[in-house]
Design an enzyme around this catalytic site. Structure first.
Site, mmCIF file in Angstrom:
data_model
loop_
_atom_site.group_PDB
_atom_site.id
_atom_site.type_symbol
_atom_site.label_atom_id
_atom_site.label_comp_id
_atom_site.label_asym_id
_atom_site.label_seq_id
_atom_site.Cartn_x
_atom_site.Cartn_y
_atom_site.Cartn_z
ATOM 1 N N LYS A 1 0.816 -0.999 -0.052
ATOM 2 C CA LYS A 1 -0.066 0.073 -0.155
ATOM 3 C C LYS A 1 0.554 1.431 0.088
ATOM 4 O O LYS A 1 1.535 1.236 0.228
ATOM 5 C CB LYS A 1 -0.911 -0.030 1.436
ATOM 6 C CG LYS A 1 -2.082 -1.594 1.469
ATOM 7 C CD LYS A 1 -3.024 -1.509 0.155
ATOM 8 C CE LYS A 1 -3.279 -2.839 -0.059
ATOM 9 N NZ LYS A 1 -4.829 -3.449 0.705
HETATM 10 C C1 LIG Z 1 -5.435 -4.419 1.066
HETATM 11 C C2 LIG Z 1 -6.608 -4.198 1.175
HETATM 12 C C3 LIG Z 1 -7.230 -4.205 2.179
HETATM 13 C C4 LIG Z 1 -7.263 -5.768 3.939
HETATM 14 O O1 LIG Z 1 -6.295 -4.606 4.035
HETATM 15 P P1 LIG Z 1 -4.611 -6.076 5.612
HETATM 16 O O2 LIG Z 1 -3.568 -5.365 5.330
HETATM 17 O O3 LIG Z 1 -4.753 -6.477 4.096
HETATM 18 O O4 LIG Z 1 -5.592 -6.855 5.459
HETATM 19 C C5 LIG Z 1 -8.960 -4.900 2.239
HETATM 20 N N1 LIG Z 1 -9.314 -3.895 1.361
HETATM 21 C C6 LIG Z 1 -8.936 -3.085 -0.117
HETATM 22 C C7 LIG Z 1 -9.619 -2.763 -0.716
HETATM 23 C C8 LIG Z 1 -7.156 -3.265 0.333
HETATM 24 O O5 LIG Z 1 -6.868 -3.003 -1.122
#
Ligand SMILES: *Cc1c(COP(=O)(O)O)cnc(C)c1O
Length: 432
Positions: free
Chosen positions: A206
Site C-alpha cells: 500500500k
Molecule cells: C489491502 C486491502 C484490504 C486488506 O488489508 P490487509 O491489511 O491486507 O488486511 C482491504 N481492502 C482493500 C481495498 C485493500 O486493498
C-alpha cells in the site's frame, strides 16, 4: 514522438523495451532505522506493554494520521482486515444484517463482513471508475442493510457525493475503505472523512506501509470509544498518565473486544513514512497524469476516468482499459504477459469479481450456519456483476512504484504498449 525497437516482442524472445530496475517499494531510510532502534531499546514493544515514561509510537501515529485526515480520531490496528472488522462492529453490524460491498475489490472487503455473521451483498461497479455504482447500490438496499462499504479502488475515488446522499436519504452509515487511497481528496476533503467511519490497510504494497498494519478513522467520539475497546480486548487508553511500570490501558468491557493492536515497531515505521506520503502521492500523481497523456496518444488504451471532483489522486495501481481489438483481439492475459516481459515488472489484471473469486468462499466457513437461509443469502454466485466482469476482461494494472520514477520511465511504459500494439499480429497467433 516515442520510438521503440521494432524487434519482436520480449514475450517471444525479443529485446525488451526496458531491463533497468524500477524504484523499490516499500521504502525506509536512516530515520526509519533510527525509530525502529528506539523502539527496540525502549523496553516497550506494544500498547499492552508497561509504560516506560515515553509516549507510545502508536498514539503518536494515531494523532498524526487523524490530523492528516482533517481531524478526528484514529485507532491503529494490526492490519486492514481488522480495521474493517472493528469498523463494522462499531457500526453495530451483526449476525444476519446486510452490508453492501463492491463486487470488484480485494476479498477482505467481503470476507470481513461474512466473518462477523453478516451478509455481503455484492454490488456492481461503474464502468469508467471500477468503483461501486450508486445506482446499483440504491436498488439493493433492504430493511436489513446495516452499512454501505465503498472502496476507492486502484487510482479512483468512488462517487462520494452520490454515496453521501444515499446514506443521508436512507440513514444507513457509509464505511469508506481507503486501503488503496491514503491521502486522496474529494472536493477538498480527504477520502475517509466523508463517511461515518473509514478503514485503511498499511500492508506492504500500500502507498502508506509498515509491512502489516491498519487503521480506523472517525470523527464520532462514541464510535472512537467502541473502536478502542474492540481492538484491545475491551480496554482503552487510561484517562490519567500511568506511573512507569504500569499498564497504559484501563479495563472497560462495554463491548466484546479482541486483540487487534498494532505493534510499536509498525507504528514507528508508519509515523516516519506518513511524513513522506504527500510528496510521494504528488510524485505518483504527476507521473500518472503524464502517463495518461502518453497512453491517450497511442489509442486503444483508456486509463480510468478521473472525476473532476477529485482534487488529489492516489495511485495505488495505475489502471488502464484496453480496446483489445487494437491488440490483435488477443485476450487480456496474453497482453498482460507481453507487457510484463517488455517492462520487467509484474503487471496485473484487476481483481477477480467476488461472485467468481477463488479466495472468496463464505460457504466453506464454519461460521456459516447450515440451519436456516444463511448459506443461500451468502452464496456469491447469485450476484450479477457485468461491469466488474468486463473490467477483469479488459483492464491492466501497474504497481505504484513505477510512478515513483521520472518522465522517461513513463515513456518506457508507453513505448511498451505501443510496441505490443504494433506487433499485434504475433499476439493474435499466440495460444496461451
Ligand atoms: C489491502 C486491502 C484490504 C486488506 O488489508 P490487509 O491489511 O491486507 O488486511 C482491504 N481492502 C482493500 C481495498 C485493500 O486493498
Amino acid at each position: 514522438m516515442l520510438t521503440w525497437n521494432s524487434d519482436k516482442l520480449a514475450l517471444f524472445g525479443g529485446k525488451p523495451v526496458r531491463e533497468k530496475q524500477w524504484p523499490q517499494w516499500p521504502r525506509g531510510d536512516l530515520n526509519t532505522e533510527h525509530l525502529l532502534l528506539d523502539v527496540l531499546r525502549s523496553g516497550r514493544w506494544a500498547i499492552s506493554g508497561l509504560y516506560n515514561g515515553q509516549e507510545l509510537y502508536e498514539r503518536r501515529f494515531a494523532e498524526a494520521f487523524a490530523k492528516y485526515n482533517g481531524g478526528g480520531f484514529c485507532v491503529p490496528t494490526a492490519n486492514g482486515s481488522s480495521a474493517l472488522t472493528i469498523a463494522l462492529e462499531a457500526l453495530g453490524v451483526g449476525v444476519g444484517s446486510e452490508v453492501l460491498v463492491p463486487g470488484l475489490t480485494w476479498v477482505a472487503c467481503a470476507s470481513s463482513v461474512a466473518r462477523i455473521g453478516a451478509i455481503p451483498v455484492l454490488v456492481d461497479v461503474e464502468n469508467d471508475t471500477l468503483c461501486m455504482s450508486v445506482e446499483a447500490a440504491r436498488k439493493v438496499i433492504s430493511p436489513r442493510t446495516a452499512a454501505i462499504m465503498v472502496v476507492h479502488l486502484y487510482c479512483t475515488v468512488a462517487d462520494l457525493d452520490g454515496f453521501a446522499t444515499l446514506s443521508e436519504q436512507t440513514g444507513i452509515p457509509l464505511l469508506e475503505d481507503c486501503s488503496q487511497s491514503h491521502g486522496a481528496k474529494w472536493k477538498g476533503h480527504r477520502v475517509g472523512s466523508i463517511g461515518k467511519i473509514s478503514a485503511f490497510s498499511m500492508q506492504d504494497t500500500k502507498v502508506l506501509s509498515c509491512g502489516e498494519g491498519g487503521a480506523v478513522f472517525t470523527k464520532d467520539s462514541d464510535l472512537y470509544d467502541k473502536l478502542q475497546q474492540l481492538r484491545a480486548d475491551g480496554r482503552r487508553y487510561s484517562a490519567a498518565i500511568p506511573s512507569v511500570g504500569e499498564l497504559e490501558l484501563e479495563e472497560v468491557g462495554a463491548v466484546q473486544g479482541h486483540n487487534r493492536c498494532l505493534s510499536e515497531f509498525h507504528a514507528a515505521i508508519l509515523l516516519d513514512r506518513l511524513r513522506h506520503l504527500d510528496d510521494e502521492n504528488r510524485h505518483r500523481e504527476q507521473n500518472g497524469e503524464y502517463l495518461r497523456l502518453l497512453l491517450g496518444q497511442i489509442g486503444g488504451t483508456r486509463p480510468l476516468h478521473r472525476d473532476p471532483r477529485i482534487d488529489a489522486l492516489t495511485f495505488y495501481r495505475f489502471c488502464v482499459r484496453l480496446d483489445l481489438d487494437d491488440f490483435g483481439g488477443a485476450d487480456i492475459e496474453t497482453v498482460r504477459r507481453a507487457l510484463t516481459a517488455e517492462l520487467n515488472i509484474s503487471v496485473k489484471l484487476v481483481d477477480n469479481p467476488l461472485n467468481n473469486n477463488i479466495l472468496y468462499n463464505p460457504l466453506l466457513s464454519n461460521r456459516t450456519s447450515q440451519s436456516d437461509d444463511h448459506p443461500k443469502r451468502l452464496d456469491p454466485r447469485q450476484f450479477n456483476l457485468p461491469n466488474a466482469t468486463e473490467g477483469r476482461r479488459e483492464c491492466l494494472c501497474l504497481p505504484h512504484q513505477v510512478l515513483l520514477g521520472n518522465r522517461s520511465d513513463m515513456e518506457d511504459i508507453a513505448r511498451a504498449f505501443a510496441k505490443i500494439k504494433e506487433n499485434r499480429e504475433s499476439l493474435r497467433r499466440f495460444e496461451l
